[in-house]
Design a protein around this motif. Structure first.
Motif, PDB file in Angstrom:
ATOM      1  N   SER A 196       0.896  -1.070   0.001  1.00  5.87           N
ATOM      2  CA  SER A 196      -0.157  -0.083   0.086  1.00  5.87           C
ATOM      3  C   SER A 196       0.938   1.188   0.063  1.00  5.87           C
ATOM      4  O   SER A 196       2.102   1.075   0.246  1.00  5.87           O
ATOM      5  CB  SER A 196      -0.989   0.090   1.327  1.00  5.87           C
ATOM      6  N   GLU A 197       0.157   2.243  -0.221  1.00  6.89           N
ATOM      7  CA  GLU A 197       0.760   3.612   0.061  1.00  6.89           C
ATOM      8  C   GLU A 197       1.021   4.076   1.381  1.00  6.89           C
ATOM      9  O   GLU A 197       0.324   3.206   2.275  1.00  6.89           O
ATOM     10  CB  GLU A 197       0.171   4.811  -0.601  1.00  6.89           C
ATOM     11  N   PRO A 198       1.758   4.840   1.832  1.00  6.19           N
ATOM     12  CA  PRO A 198       1.983   5.099   3.282  1.00  6.19           C
ATOM     13  C   PRO A 198       0.735   5.332   4.105  1.00  6.19           C
ATOM     14  O   PRO A 198      -0.071   6.106   3.438  1.00  6.19           O
ATOM     15  CB  PRO A 198       3.045   6.238   3.347  1.00  6.19           C
ATOM     16  N   LEU A 199       0.496   5.025   5.258  1.00  5.72           N
ATOM     17  CA  LEU A 199      -0.551   5.300   6.091  1.00  5.72           C
ATOM     18  C   LEU A 199      -0.246   5.371   7.485  1.00  5.72           C
ATOM     19  O   LEU A 199       0.840   5.083   7.711  1.00  5.72           O
ATOM     20  CB  LEU A 199      -1.689   4.090   5.847  1.00  5.72           C
ATOM     21  N   THR A 200      -1.057   5.859   8.321  1.00 12.22           N
ATOM     22  CA  THR A 200      -0.924   6.221   9.644  1.00 12.22           C
ATOM     23  C   THR A 200      -2.056   5.174  10.558  1.00 12.22           C
ATOM     24  O   THR A 200      -3.091   5.426  10.546  1.00 12.22           O
ATOM     25  CB  THR A 200      -1.053   7.667  10.231  1.00 12.22           C
ATOM     26  N   ARG A 257      -5.064  -7.124  -0.898  1.00 13.42           N
ATOM     27  CA  ARG A 257      -5.683  -8.589  -0.973  1.00 13.42           C
ATOM     28  C   ARG A 257      -6.049  -8.629  -2.562  1.00 13.42           C
ATOM     29  O   ARG A 257      -5.715  -9.582  -3.151  1.00 13.42           O
ATOM     30  CB  ARG A 257      -6.777  -8.852  -0.229  1.00 13.42           C
ATOM     31  N   HIS A 258      -6.656  -7.623  -3.019  1.00 10.24           N
ATOM     32  CA  HIS A 258      -7.117  -7.542  -4.358  1.00 10.24           C
ATOM     33  C   HIS A 258      -5.933  -7.534  -5.261  1.00 10.24           C
ATOM     34  O   HIS A 258      -5.869  -8.102  -6.374  1.00 10.24           O
ATOM     35  CB  HIS A 258      -7.917  -6.416  -4.636  1.00 10.24           C
ATOM     36  N   GLY A 259      -5.020  -6.719  -5.070  1.00  6.26           N
ATOM     37  CA  GLY A 259      -3.781  -6.402  -6.002  1.00  6.26           C
ATOM     38  C   GLY A 259      -2.893  -7.600  -5.801  1.00  6.26           C
ATOM     39  O   GLY A 259      -2.353  -8.023  -7.001  1.00  6.26           O
ATOM     40  N   ALA A 261       5.701  -7.749  -8.388  1.00 11.98           N
ATOM     41  CA  ALA A 261       5.563  -6.571  -7.164  1.00 11.98           C
ATOM     42  C   ALA A 261       4.927  -5.653  -7.699  1.00 11.98           C
ATOM     43  O   ALA A 261       5.105  -4.902  -8.775  1.00 11.98           O
ATOM     44  CB  ALA A 261       6.920  -6.328  -6.348  1.00 11.98           C
ATOM     45  N   ALA A 262       4.082  -4.878  -7.003  1.00 13.50           N
ATOM     46  CA  ALA A 262       3.343  -3.649  -7.318  1.00 13.50           C
ATOM     47  C   ALA A 262       2.698  -3.135  -6.061  1.00 13.50           C
ATOM     48  O   ALA A 262       2.455  -3.676  -5.188  1.00 13.50           O
ATOM     49  CB  ALA A 262       2.362  -3.841  -8.489  1.00 13.50           C
ATOM     50  N   THR A 263       2.465  -1.660  -6.177  1.00 15.16           N
ATOM     51  CA  THR A 263       1.873  -1.104  -5.290  1.00 15.16           C
ATOM     52  C   THR A 263       0.495  -0.994  -5.696  1.00 15.16           C
ATOM     53  O   THR A 263      -0.168  -1.010  -6.619  1.00 15.16           O
ATOM     54  CB  THR A 263       2.293   0.521  -4.969  1.00 15.16           C
ATOM     55  N   THR A 264      -0.494  -0.606  -4.516  1.00 13.79           N
ATOM     56  CA  THR A 264      -1.919  -0.555  -4.925  1.00 13.79           C
ATOM     57  C   THR A 264      -2.281   0.851  -5.687  1.00 13.79           C
ATOM     58  O   THR A 264      -3.125   0.563  -6.508  1.00 13.79           O
ATOM     59  CB  THR A 264      -2.530  -0.292  -3.476  1.00 13.79           C
ATOM     60  N   SER A 265      -1.434   1.753  -5.795  1.00 13.35           N
ATOM     61  CA  SER A 265      -1.715   2.966  -6.521  1.00 13.35           C
ATOM     62  C   SER A 265      -1.408   2.452  -8.086  1.00 13.35           C
ATOM     63  O   SER A 265      -2.225   2.774  -9.104  1.00 13.35           O
ATOM     64  CB  SER A 265      -0.664   4.160  -6.145  1.00 13.35           C
ATOM     65  N   GLU A 266      -0.461   1.528  -8.362  1.00 15.18           N
ATOM     66  CA  GLU A 266      -0.064   1.088  -9.787  1.00 15.18           C
ATOM     67  C   GLU A 266      -1.457   0.224 -10.146  1.00 15.18           C
ATOM     68  O   GLU A 266      -1.523   0.133 -11.378  1.00 15.18           O
ATOM     69  CB  GLU A 266       1.065   0.288  -9.499  1.00 15.18           C
ATOM     70  N   LEU A 267      -1.953  -0.696  -9.237  1.00 16.54           N
ATOM     71  CA  LEU A 267      -3.055  -1.235  -9.546  1.00 16.54           C
ATOM     72  C   LEU A 267      -4.350  -0.693  -9.181  1.00 16.54           C
ATOM     73  O   LEU A 267      -5.474  -1.509  -9.527  1.00 16.54           O
ATOM     74  CB  LEU A 267      -3.049  -2.865  -8.660  1.00 16.54           C
ATOM     75  N   ALA A 268      -4.607   0.379  -8.949  1.00 19.62           N
ATOM     76  CA  ALA A 268      -5.700   0.842  -8.767  1.00 19.62           C
ATOM     77  C   ALA A 268      -6.873   1.025  -9.980  1.00 19.62           C
ATOM     78  O   ALA A 268      -7.870   0.946  -9.815  1.00 19.62           O
ATOM     79  CB  ALA A 268      -5.456   2.540  -8.073  1.00 19.62           C
ATOM     80  N   LEU A 282      -4.178  -1.181 -21.067  1.00 17.08           N
ATOM     81  CA  LEU A 282      -4.596  -2.074 -19.891  1.00 17.08           C
ATOM     82  C   LEU A 282      -3.601  -3.232 -19.873  1.00 17.08           C
ATOM     83  O   LEU A 282      -3.076  -3.476 -18.581  1.00 17.08           O
ATOM     84  CB  LEU A 282      -6.061  -2.421 -19.663  1.00 17.08           C
ATOM     85  N   ALA A 283      -3.716  -4.103 -20.882  1.00 17.44           N
ATOM     86  CA  ALA A 283      -2.878  -5.330 -20.946  1.00 17.44           C
ATOM     87  C   ALA A 283      -1.300  -4.992 -20.787  1.00 17.44           C
ATOM     88  O   ALA A 283      -0.753  -5.698 -20.017  1.00 17.44           O
ATOM     89  CB  ALA A 283      -3.417  -6.052 -21.990  1.00 17.44           C
ATOM     90  N   ILE A 284      -0.937  -4.011 -21.516  1.00 18.16           N
ATOM     91  CA  ILE A 284       0.377  -3.572 -21.464  1.00 18.16           C
ATOM     92  C   ILE A 284       0.843  -3.166 -19.990  1.00 18.16           C
ATOM     93  O   ILE A 284       1.879  -3.409 -19.671  1.00 18.16           O
ATOM     94  CB  ILE A 284       0.753  -2.549 -22.396  1.00 18.16           C
ATOM     95  N   HIS A 285      -0.004  -2.517 -19.597  1.00 23.76           N
ATOM     96  CA  HIS A 285       0.277  -1.929 -17.901  1.00 23.76           C
ATOM     97  C   HIS A 285       0.447  -2.996 -16.887  1.00 23.76           C
ATOM     98  O   HIS A 285       1.174  -3.076 -16.188  1.00 23.76           O
ATOM     99  CB  HIS A 285      -1.003  -0.850 -17.587  1.00 23.76           C
ATOM    100  N   LEU A 286      -0.716  -3.854 -17.179  1.00 24.10           N
ATOM    101  CA  LEU A 286      -0.620  -5.219 -16.451  1.00 24.10           C
ATOM    102  C   LEU A 286       0.646  -5.888 -16.494  1.00 24.10           C
ATOM    103  O   LEU A 286       1.329  -6.658 -15.590  1.00 24.10           O
ATOM    104  CB  LEU A 286      -1.942  -5.870 -16.432  1.00 24.10           C
TER     105      LEU A 286
END
Length: 658
Positions: free
Chosen positions: A507-511, A525-527, A540-547, A637-641
């Motif tokens: 995920s991205e940073p959170l508090t 979990r979804h990512g 490996a990927a961040t939730t932002s990249e997979l949003a 979409l396919a290229i990004h994934l």
């Protein structure tokens, strides 16, 4: 004042407090019900909140049957209260066991045991310890809260409740001491108990080694019986207290013998120094690794010492080359004679002694000598084994309590839908977990299905975070503001053990202090599920990249994602494989430069004519409209994934997070 304007006073003005519409009133009443159910409120508060909701609904002509939901709301509130009571009980147990480690005499430790046990089973009006056995009889040892001195004779010659607690080996409680028929009574003791107005009594054995047994008694003067949760907590506490009693007994014995050893030769000085160093390790707030204790013992005895498991496997210590490790026969003989040194003679002499604590074997302490030990040397080995057993017992008990508290804290953090309650903040402070520091949440799984528990929890702890298995998925909450750096550090540690980099979504940073981590859990979990379906091992990927993909694809419908990749990229991938060309990278560069062929050629370090030929080939494979309209969107979409799932591993094996 603004809310007091009449309906005729119509002029453009913004009211600070919006009018109390039926919807707002109902929402407020419903919010009060939710706060009562999920907050730290008694059942009466839930009932009041439900009545308030019913009243608001009735005042606006709404027939709302709150009685139908009352049982469920009260049940949910009860479960919340029970969970928080368990959290506080675990925290109290952790604090109580830590407090015992600071007592260095039997008298001080006995008082600390009585005080800590009374807090764990509160309210408690009186507490006492008895020592003895069925052969030699029983005697009262220490007490608190008794107003009649003779009441300490509650055991009598037959042992009373103490004998039953020893036979049952589990906490034993009676609703009324005087009325119970489960144990033999002593007339004078009963008279003192009656005068002291003692009612319910709970007895629990402290499982120390040796002939004499120690039994803790807790009593109340009202008729309130002891609950099952009290007995469960006291069962854990009893093992820790027993281990600490053995520690203090060893410390007391060491001090008693110190005077006798003062006049001996230099080897006796080394023996005393060894015991003192070991006891300092045992009394430390955080007991160290057993290898440190073995180093101290080996230095004092003048020979390497190791701790072996039941099959001769090395548990701790460092044996030099050629060190003749004991076989199972010597280990079995030592286990059958606890407290005795078993000797095996030959070209060298092997010595083995079982290391026990709280009545359980912790391993076998073994050493080898070219020359036999003296009687003093054998005594040193026995004392070292006794103190080492106490160290291992206390270390195990503290680790178990620590892990239980951290597991509960982890579950509370990940399940939070709102700001964290005070009980969770207290747990976090007790575990030195900074709720107000930025963290990232990492979800991971092994490509080959390898078991990662407890590897994830241990690795997260080494990185200053907390981790484990949550709702069937491995998660880690790690400190830091750089998602990739934290994830790479965790992945590197996992890879050293399983030999491969796991799938990771971070995920991205959170508090954590703000709560509401449950949504982040669902995002990672979804990512992670998306990467497993579409990616190569180690993706490996961040939730932002997979949003972008979260609202478009359901990972449970894996065929949709595979169909997108296969139908869009398969012609290019197949052509690349057959002709050793990279049309996929060509499309990626062309789209990344906004359809600028010249810029894409420079990015790929190829000639513009080569770029033109590749684009013509792509058009023949995908159609002339491959970069436009719906086809262009599907391709993007396919290229990004595909780019996310096949990103190379950026972290070397030795790199860790800052």
């Amino acid at each position: 004042m603004m809310n007091q304007l009449s309906k005729d006073d119509r002029f453009p003005v913004t009211l600070r407090n919006p009018p109390a519409t039926p919807g707002r009133l109902l929402a407020g009443a419903l919010s009060a019900v939710l706060d009562a159910v999920t907050g730290e409120s008694p059942a009466a508060a839930v009932d009041r909140a439900l009545r308030g909701l019913h009243g608001v609904a009735s005042s606006h002509g709404i027939d709302l049957d709150t009685a139908a939901v009352a049982p469920a709301a009260l049940h949910a509130a009860g479960r919340t209260q029970e969970r928080r009571r368990r959290e506080l009980a675990l925290l109290s147990l952790y604090q109580a066991t830590a407090d015992l480690g600071r007592r260095d005499t039997v008298a001080r430790l006995s008082d600390a045991i009585l005080s800590a046990a009374s807090r764990l089973a509160a309210p408690v009006d009186a507490a006492w310890l008895v020592v003895g056995n069925s052969s030699d009889g029983w005697r009262g040892y220490a007490a608190s809260g008794l107003t009649v001195p003779d009441a300490l004779r509650v055991v009598g010659r037959a042992g009373g409740m103490a004998a039953v607690a020893v036979r049952s080996a589990v906490p034993f409680a009676v609703p009324s001491y005087l009325d119970s028929t489960l144990f033999p009574h002593d007339a004078s003791a009963d008279a003192a108990i009656r005068q002291d107005r003692i009612g319910p009594v709970l007895a629990v054995q402290l499982p120390v080694t040796g002939a004499n047994k120690v039994v803790l008694h807790l009593a109340r003067r009202d008729a309130t019986p002891f609950a099952a949760q009290h007995m469960a907590v006291l069962s854990h506490f009893a093992h820790v207290a027993a281990g600490q009693l053995e520690v203090v007994d060893a410390l007391t014995a060491s001090r008693r013998h110190a005077g006798e050893l003062a006049g001996r030769l230099g080897d006796r000085d080394r023996s005393t120094a060894m015991i003192d160093e070991l006891l300092q390790l045992v009394a430390a707030a955080e007991p160290p690794e057993p290898a440190i204790a073995l180093t101290i013992i080996g230095k004092a005895l003048g020979t390497p010492v190791v701790l072996l498991g039941p099959y001769g496997q090395m548990l701790a210590g460092s044996a030099p080359d050629g060190f003749p490790v004991a076989g199972s026969d010597l280990i079995n003989r030592a286990a059958a004679a606890p407290g005795r040194v078993v000797v095996e003679c030959g070209s060298v002499t092997r010595y083995a002694i079982s290391v026990t604590g709280s009545g359980r074997s912790q391993g076998t302490l073994m050493t080898v000598r070219d020359t036999p030990f003296s009687e003093d040397g054998l005594a040193d080995l026995r004392r070292a084994a006794a103190v080492l057993g106490a160290l291992l017992t206390r270390r195990s008990a503290l680790r178990q309590a620590y892990e239980e508290v951290r597991a509960d804290l982890f579950a509370e953090l990940l399940g939070a839908h709102r700001a964290l309650p005070r009980s969770v903040r207290v747990m976090a402070e007790a575990n030195n977990f900074g709720l107000d520091r930025p963290h990232v949440l990492v979800a991971l799984t092994a490509a080959d299905g390898a078991v990662l528990d407890p590897l994830v929890a241990d690795s997260a702890a080494l990185l200053g975070g907390i981790g484990g298995l949550h709702e069937g998925i491995h998660l880690a909450l790690l400190p830091g503001t750089d998602p990739r750096r934290a994830a790479d550090a965790l992945a590197s540690r996992i890879r050293r053990v399983i030999g491969a980099r796991p799938f990771i979504c971070v995920s991205e940073p959170l508090t954590p202090a703000g709560g509401r981590l449950s949504d982040t859990v669902q995002a990672v979990r979804h990512g992670l599920a998306l990467l497993k379906v579409a990616g190569a091992p180690g993706a490996a990927a961040t939730t932002s990249e997979l949003a972008l993909f979260r609202p478009l694809f359901d990972p449970d419908r894996a065929d949709d994602i595979r169909d997108l990749l296969d139908s869009t990229l398969s012609p290019l991938v197949d052509y690349d494989r057959e002709h050793n060309v990279d049309l996929v990278s060509t499309v990626r560069a062309f789209l990344a430069t906004g359809g600028n062929a010249a810029a894409a050629a420079r990015k790929l370090y190829i000639h513009p004519n080569t770029m033109s030929k590749r684009l013509e080939r792509i058009s023949r494979l995908l159609g002339d409209d491959w970069s436009e309209g719906i086809n262009g969107l599907r391709l993007r979409l396919a290229i990004h994934l595909e780019s996310l799932s096949r990103r190379p591993d950026p972290a070397p094996a030795g790199r860790t997070a800052a």
